[in-house]
Design an enzyme around this catalytic site. Structure first.
Site, PDB file in Angstrom:
ATOM      1  CB  ALA A  63      -0.905   0.013   1.240  1.00 57.46           C
ATOM      2  CE1 TYR A 128      -3.020   4.575   3.518  1.00 56.78           C
ATOM      3  CE2 TYR A 128      -4.433   5.177   5.364  1.00 56.78           C
ATOM      4  CZ  TYR A 128      -3.632   4.252   4.725  1.00 56.78           C
ATOM      5  OH  TYR A 128      -3.449   2.999   5.278  1.00 56.78           O
TER       6      TYR A 128
HETATM    7  N1  NAP Z   1       0.704   1.444   9.124  1.00 54.60           N
HETATM    8  C1  NAP Z   1      -0.481   1.708   9.661  1.00 54.60           C
HETATM    9  O1  NAP Z   1      -0.595   2.376  10.700  1.00 54.60           O
HETATM   10  C2  NAP Z   1      -1.744   1.194   9.009  1.00 54.60           C
HETATM   11  C3  NAP Z   1      -2.986   1.547   9.550  1.00 54.60           C
HETATM   12  C4  NAP Z   1      -4.156   1.058   8.943  1.00 54.60           C
HETATM   13  C5  NAP Z   1      -4.064   0.243   7.841  1.00 54.60           C
HETATM   14  N2  NAP Z   1      -2.854  -0.080   7.330  1.00 54.60           N
HETATM   15  C6  NAP Z   1      -2.811  -0.923   6.142  1.00 54.60           C
HETATM   16  O2  NAP Z   1      -2.101  -2.106   6.470  1.00 54.60           O
HETATM   17  C7  NAP Z   1      -1.414  -2.580   5.315  1.00 54.60           C
HETATM   18  C8  NAP Z   1       0.040  -2.807   5.651  1.00 54.60           C
HETATM   19  O3  NAP Z   1       0.622  -1.585   6.066  1.00 54.60           O
HETATM   20  P1  NAP Z   1       2.123  -1.496   6.612  1.00 54.60           P
HETATM   21  O4  NAP Z   1       2.092  -0.749   7.883  1.00 54.60           O
HETATM   22  O5  NAP Z   1       2.771  -2.850   6.558  1.00 54.60           O
HETATM   23  O6  NAP Z   1       2.744  -0.550   5.484  1.00 54.60           O
HETATM   24  P2  NAP Z   1       4.260  -0.247   5.145  1.00 54.60           P
HETATM   25  O7  NAP Z   1       5.162  -0.693   6.237  1.00 54.60           O
HETATM   26  O8  NAP Z   1       4.307   1.181   4.690  1.00 54.60           O
HETATM   27  O9  NAP Z   1       4.546  -1.187   3.898  1.00 54.60           O
HETATM   28  C9  NAP Z   1       3.940  -0.959   2.653  1.00 54.60           C
HETATM   29  C10 NAP Z   1       4.533  -1.937   1.669  1.00 54.60           C
HETATM   30  O10 NAP Z   1       3.905  -1.705   0.411  1.00 54.60           O
HETATM   31  C11 NAP Z   1       4.921  -1.734  -0.572  1.00 54.60           C
HETATM   32  N3  NAP Z   1       4.516  -1.016  -1.767  1.00 54.60           N
HETATM   33  C12 NAP Z   1       4.251   0.310  -1.933  1.00 54.60           C
HETATM   34  N4  NAP Z   1       3.944   0.555  -3.223  1.00 54.60           N
HETATM   35  C13 NAP Z   1       4.005  -0.631  -3.882  1.00 54.60           C
HETATM   36  C14 NAP Z   1       3.801  -1.038  -5.209  1.00 54.60           C
HETATM   37  N5  NAP Z   1       3.465  -0.166  -6.180  1.00 54.60           N
HETATM   38  N6  NAP Z   1       3.954  -2.340  -5.526  1.00 54.60           N
HETATM   39  C15 NAP Z   1       4.317  -3.237  -4.581  1.00 54.60           C
HETATM   40  N7  NAP Z   1       4.543  -2.919  -3.315  1.00 54.60           N
HETATM   41  C16 NAP Z   1       4.383  -1.634  -2.964  1.00 54.60           C
HETATM   42  C17 NAP Z   1       6.137  -1.147   0.105  1.00 54.60           C
HETATM   43  O11 NAP Z   1       7.288  -1.536  -0.577  1.00 54.60           O
HETATM   44  P3  NAP Z   1       8.427  -0.471  -0.939  1.00 54.60           P
HETATM   45  O12 NAP Z   1       8.898   0.046   0.381  1.00 54.60           O
HETATM   46  O13 NAP Z   1       9.420  -1.276  -1.686  1.00 54.60           O
HETATM   47  O14 NAP Z   1       7.750   0.593  -1.766  1.00 54.60           O
HETATM   48  C18 NAP Z   1       6.040  -1.795   1.474  1.00 54.60           C
HETATM   49  O15 NAP Z   1       6.603  -3.085   1.431  1.00 54.60           O
HETATM   50  C19 NAP Z   1      -1.668  -1.541   4.224  1.00 54.60           C
HETATM   51  O16 NAP Z   1      -2.769  -1.951   3.451  1.00 54.60           O
HETATM   52  C20 NAP Z   1      -2.054  -0.293   4.993  1.00 54.60           C
HETATM   53  O17 NAP Z   1      -2.883   0.568   4.218  1.00 54.60           O
HETATM   54  C21 NAP Z   1      -1.686   0.367   7.887  1.00 54.60           C
END
Ligand code: NAP
Length: 294
Positions: A63, A128
């Site tokens: 994401a 977002y």
């Molecule tokens: N973090 C939060 O507080 C939070 C809260 C609510 C919901 N969520 C949801 O939970 C899920 C996981 O979040 P997270 O915290 O693990 O996020 P994260 O740590 O920011 O990781 C996002 C991942 O997505 C990858 N990514 C971004 N653009 C991409 C693309 N075009 N193709 C393939 N990979 C891509 C990034 O890889 P690169 O680094 O290589 O770009 C990274 O591995 C997401 O759906 C997010 O919306 C997160």
């Protein structure tokens, strides 16, 4: 899942949740590794990799998560969170796989004072949040209720950059840390979320679910707990005092919901409740304090 091996493709494998999914991989699940990072916005690459690897389960943990940056880069956010999600759903359908997709509490406007149910009306306040809502809709437009969509919130994991990491760093170099006290949600350990995702997929769950750690907190409460647990683990360090402030005293490009607690009862009825958010921090605090981590 039966005794036979289930092949799983996780997108966003380098992210917090991706790493946590890898760290909690259950027996009988084979982790498929594309040759290089699969860009989910590249439809042709997605179709090719999914056809080659033939996963039985796809977990879209990729994401665009830079909430404030998205306000000035809407095209970037929609490309990953909407078009990317659509691409993964199309590939899922064409290969007969199952799909789990991750979404967010930021699809809600935060005007509720009771926890959000899975079928409550969305009304995102930010680019977002809207891009993630459009992603959910894109996945449902292809897979209907066959997709598993799990909304979560306030995610942290020692492998990532997050609130706990920031707080454990700045609290030991500043006198005072000011933290908003009028946004209420539920901090969530990515490890617990990952285990919940495995449990839900094992049960064959489809449709929408909510998952966060148990309990609620303001960002201020969250920061206070980090300070207390951090100071207990490193009493020799100097720890800043934490001061509560209002959101309007800490303006950010993206508007955030004042209240985004998610009702988890649907998931808890199926797989049981997760840990309280404070227990999760206690479990992980050493990893955040260890300078070699992250
Ligand atoms: N973090 C939060 O507080 C939070 C809260 C609510 C919901 N969520 C949801 O939970 C899920 C996981 O979040 P997270 O915290 O693990 O996020 P994260 O740590 O920011 O990781 C996002 C991942 O997505 C990858 N990514 C971004 N653009 C991409 C693309 N075009 N193709 C393939 N990979 C891509 C990034 O890889 P690169 O680094 O290589 O770009 C990274 O591995 C997401 O759906 C997010 O919306 C997160």
């Amino acid at each position: 899942m039966s005794a036979e091996t289930i092949k799983v493709l996780v997108t966003g494998a380098s992210g917090q949740l991706g790493r946590a999914l890898f760290d909690t991989l259950p027996p009988g699940v084979e982790w498929l590794k594309p040759e290089r990072r699969l860009d989910i916005t590249d439809r042709a690459a997605v179709m090719r990799v999914v056809a080659d690897l033939k996963p039985a389960l796809i977990i879209n943990a990729a994401a665009y998560t830079a909430v404030d940056k998205a306000e000035t880069d809407a095209a970037g956010a929609y490309l990953v969170n909407q078009t990317g999600a659509l691409n993964m759903a199309i590939a899922t359908q064409e290969t007969g796989a199952r799909m789990a997709h991750i979404s967010t509490d930021f699809i809600f406007n935060g005007r509720s004072s009771v926890p959000y149910q899975t079928d409550d009306a969305p009304d995102p306040l930010s680019v977002y949040g809207d891009s993630k809502l459009k992603g959910e809709q894109a996945v449902r437009s292809v897979l209907g209720e066959q997709a598993l969509i799990v909304r979560t919130a306030w995610v942290h994991y020692p492998a990532g950059n997050n609130f706990v990491r920031t707080m454990t760093r700045i609290m030991r170099v500043r006198e005072e840390v000011r933290v908003v006290a009028d946004q209420i949600g539920s901090p969530t350990d990515a490890g617990g979320l990952a285990k919940a995702l495995w449990a839900l997929t094992v049960q064959g769950a489809t449709g929408s679910y909510h998952w966060t750690d148990a309990g609620v907190a303001s960002w201020y409460d969250f920061a206070q707990a980090i300070r207390e647990l951090g100071a207990k683990a490193r009493p020799q360090d100097r720890w800043a005092r934490v001061t509560p402030i209002r959101s309007e005293d800490y303006p950010t490009p993206a508007k955030r919901p004042h209240y985004s607690v998610l009702d988890k009862s649907k998931a808890w009825n199926l797989i049981g409740a997760g840990s309280h958010w404070r227990e999760s921090i206690e479990l992980r605090i050493e990893d955040y304090l260890d300078p070699a981590s992250g």
